[in-house]
Design a protein around this motif. Structure first.
Motif, PDB file in Angstrom:
ATOM      1  N   LEU A   6       0.822  -1.215   0.000  1.00 15.73           N
ATOM      2  CA  LEU A   6       0.000   0.000   0.000  1.00 15.73           C
ATOM      3  C   LEU A   6       0.855   1.263   0.000  1.00 15.73           C
ATOM      4  CD1 LEU A   6      -2.696  -1.310   2.476  1.00 15.73           C
ATOM      5  CD2 LEU A   6      -3.082  -0.683   0.081  1.00 15.73           C
ATOM      6  N   LEU A  30       1.487   1.690  -3.587  1.00 13.61           N
ATOM      7  CA  LEU A  30       0.316   1.642  -4.475  1.00 13.61           C
ATOM      8  C   LEU A  30      -0.466   2.948  -4.498  1.00 13.61           C
ATOM      9  CD1 LEU A  30      -1.485  -0.373  -6.218  1.00 13.61           C
ATOM     10  CD2 LEU A  30      -2.916  -0.523  -4.152  1.00 13.61           C
ATOM     11  N   ILE A  31      -0.645   3.584  -3.330  1.00  7.26           N
ATOM     12  CA  ILE A  31      -1.583   4.721  -3.261  1.00  7.26           C
ATOM     13  C   ILE A  31      -0.847   6.018  -2.946  1.00  7.26           C
ATOM     14  CG2 ILE A  31      -3.537   3.241  -2.665  1.00  7.26           C
ATOM     15  CD1 ILE A  31      -3.244   4.147   0.239  1.00  7.26           C
ATOM     16  N   SER A  80      -7.717   8.023  -0.140  1.00  8.81           N
ATOM     17  CA  SER A  80      -6.584   8.194  -1.044  1.00  8.81           C
ATOM     18  C   SER A  80      -7.001   8.018  -2.490  1.00  8.81           C
ATOM     19  CB  SER A  80      -5.486   7.169  -0.725  1.00  8.81           C
ATOM     20  OG  SER A  80      -4.370   7.363  -1.586  1.00  8.81           O
ATOM     21  N   MET A 140      -5.586   6.316  -6.082  1.00 13.14           N
ATOM     22  CA  MET A 140      -4.640   5.335  -6.625  1.00 13.14           C
ATOM     23  C   MET A 140      -4.303   5.822  -8.034  1.00 13.14           C
ATOM     24  SD  MET A 140      -5.036   1.205  -6.794  1.00 13.14           S
ATOM     25  CE  MET A 140      -6.528   1.136  -7.785  1.00 13.14           C
ATOM     26  N   ASP A 159      -9.413  -1.908 -11.239  1.00 13.82           N
ATOM     27  CA  ASP A 159      -8.573  -1.702 -10.049  1.00 13.82           C
ATOM     28  C   ASP A 159      -7.892  -3.003  -9.641  1.00 13.82           C
ATOM     29  OD1 ASP A 159      -9.640   0.842 -10.019  1.00 13.82           O
ATOM     30  OD2 ASP A 159     -10.691   0.630  -8.096  1.00 13.82           O
ATOM     31  N   MET A 193      -4.006  -3.780  -9.411  1.00 12.01           N
ATOM     32  CA  MET A 193      -3.355  -4.147  -8.139  1.00 12.01           C
ATOM     33  C   MET A 193      -2.613  -5.481  -8.258  1.00 12.01           C
ATOM     34  SD  MET A 193      -5.752  -2.767  -5.035  1.00 12.01           S
ATOM     35  CE  MET A 193      -7.400  -3.043  -5.586  1.00 12.01           C
TER      36      MET A 193
END
Lengths: 363, 127
Positions: free
Chosen positions: A66, A69-70, A86, A88, A121, A125
């Motif tokens: 994370l 990622l964000i 957040s 992304m 998404d 991911m």
């Protein structure tokens, strides 16, 4: 064929007008969108948001994943139950989605992503996980065994009515501070929302959703559709993915700079692109001074150049049209601008993009 | 669905009542207001303005969408209902009472081109 939430039958029996929302058949209203809006500002309303997707993110490397990622900094979450909003981003700094992630325990997070973006998404991911070779499992909780439904209960009396509807949950959630969540039996109860009012968002096993919905209705909570959800979030100055930002828009140009952590030394996807491209526009609110309705894509004319409305509607609380807009950097709060509506130019004023909070008009 | 038998209709979901003085009173149908949802804004034409058939005369806006109202026949607007502009929700409450404008047809025969209640019902059912 459109996807349906487990509450579809209840919505239909309640007289909801159903619409296609990103491939999901959802209630837009149950009679009057404006009455539903007022119910949330003045009392309590509930929304079926089971089309949104919870994703459990677990494993020794969950935090490391994370962190990269964000755009917001997952290390801000140090207390169990705390939530973080957040964006992304992709490598170009465009917004793939906006989301909330909850820290449950070390190596155990839950993310809630938008309905229409959930599939892309998850693909994104998983591809990041493969590239980064991290020990993390992603478990979407929208379909199949373990599927979760989600009901948002919002309004000044929302929490009290949740406790009235199911007294057993009160011990677990009464002391929750805003933007915290806790487990109550099989329910995941978060003091979050998308309306500018107090309340809870409750994720629970799909087969228990109808029971909770009916108990809440019996406790006097007004069923509300996506129509009221949109005017409530607009009054609260909250962005809608796909409208106020998307993969072609930097979060810095969409009023989301407060959610982007460029201070810590950590790297994240899109950081280099954001640093290379300073904000091009500012994201502010508009209030129409004359009668009419502001809509997405209407052009805004200022003495510093033109801008564009990204979300607009009629505010039931203010009884005026309001909007979120991308405006030239030189425009200041308090400026007068004009909006092109059909063949007319109508006067509007520039305001901070939070129009109504906790029942009070702020502009 | 409420489709009064004594009115005429268009495929654009307007209702039309022929008045004794030869003018036509125009509004949007109950079906149209139901599709639009809560109305919050009505833009009316100027009295004296002339319109071709199916030209945009007025605009009704709900919270979620704007919708044009078209001239059912070619003609001249002779009156507008300011009460509806002041309180657009009147259209939701009773679409057949909350008229929008009155138009004098350029050719009286044009009224024959309008749909009757049965034809409008069919059109709505087919949609």
């Amino acid at each position: 064929m459109m996807q349906k939430t487990v509450l579809n039958d209840i919505h239909r029996r309640s007289g909801a007008r159903m619409v296609d929302f990103g491939g999901w058949e959802m209630p837009v209203h149950y009679g009057s969108q404006i009455d539903e809006h007022h119910a949330v500002r003045r009392d309590a309303g509930m929304f079926d948001v089971s089309h949104m997707c919870s994703v459990d993110i677990e494993g020794a490397d969950a935090a490391a994943f994370l962190r990269r990622l964000i755009a917001n900094n997952i290390d801000k979450l140090t207390v169990a139950g705390k939530a973080l909003y957040s964006a992304m981003l992709n490598e170009d700094g465009g917004v793939i989605d906006d989301l909330i992630v909850y820290y449950l325990a070390d190596g155990n997070y839950r993310m809630v992503i938008n309905a229409g973006t959930a599939d892309k998404d998850l693909v994104w991911m998983k591809s990041r996980l493969d590239d980064w070779q991290l020990a993390v499992t992603l478990t979407p909780r929208r379909e199949g065994a373990g599927a979760l439904a989600m009901i948002a209960v919002q309004g000044p009396n929302a929490r009290q009515k949740v406790w009235d509807a199911q007294p057993g949950c009160r011990a677990a959630c009464e002391a929750l501070q805003p933007f915290f969540a806790a487990l109550s039996g099989e329910q995941f109860i978060a003091r979050t929302g998308y309306t500018g009012e107090d309340g809870y968002e409750i994720a629970l096993p799909a087969d228990q959703a109808a029971g909770l919905w009916e108990a809440l209705a019996a406790a006097g909570v007004q069923p509300c559709g996506l129509g009221a959800r949109d005017t409530l979030r607009l009054e609260a100055g909250m962005n809608l993915y796909g409208q106020d930002m998307d993969e072609s828009v930097s979060p810095l140009d969409a009023g989301l700079a407060w959610t982007v952590d460029l201070v810590s030394p950590r790297d994240f996807v899109g950081k280099a692109a954001l640093l290379a491209r300073p904000p091009q526009v500012q994201f502010l609110g508009l209030v129409l001074s004359e009668r009419g309705v502001l809509r997405a894509h209407q052009q805004v004319i200022s003495e510093h150049g033109t801008g564009e409305i990204t979300s607009g509607s009629f505010s039931p609380t203010m009884q005026q049209a309001i909007a979120l807009a991308r405006l030239p950097l030189a425009v200041a709060i308090g400026d007068r601008v004009e909006v092109a509506i059909r063949d007319k130019l109508l006067a509007a004023s520039v305001v901070k993009p939070c129009f109504v909070r906790h029942g009070q008009v702020l502009v | 669905m409420n489709i009064p038998a004594d009115l005429k209709y268009t495929k654009n979901h307007e209702w039309i009542r022929s008045e004794a003085d030869g003018t036509l009173t125009v509004g949007i149908t109950d079906h149209a207001q139901e599709l639009l949802g809560d109305l919050v804004f009505v833009e009316l034409p100027a009295v004296g303005a002339e319109f071709a058939v199916e030209q945009e005369v007025a605009v009704v806006e709900s919270v979620k969408a704007a919708s044009d109202v078209y001239a059912p026949v070619a003609g001249t607007v002779v009156a507008v209902n300011q009460a509806t502009a002041d309180s657009p929700e009147l259209v939701n409450q009773d679409a057949y009472a909350a008229w929008l404008f009155k138009i004098t047809p350029a050719a009286a025969d044009d009224v024959a081109t309008l749909l009757d209640a049965a034809a409008y019902q069919q059109l709505v059912d087919a949609a």
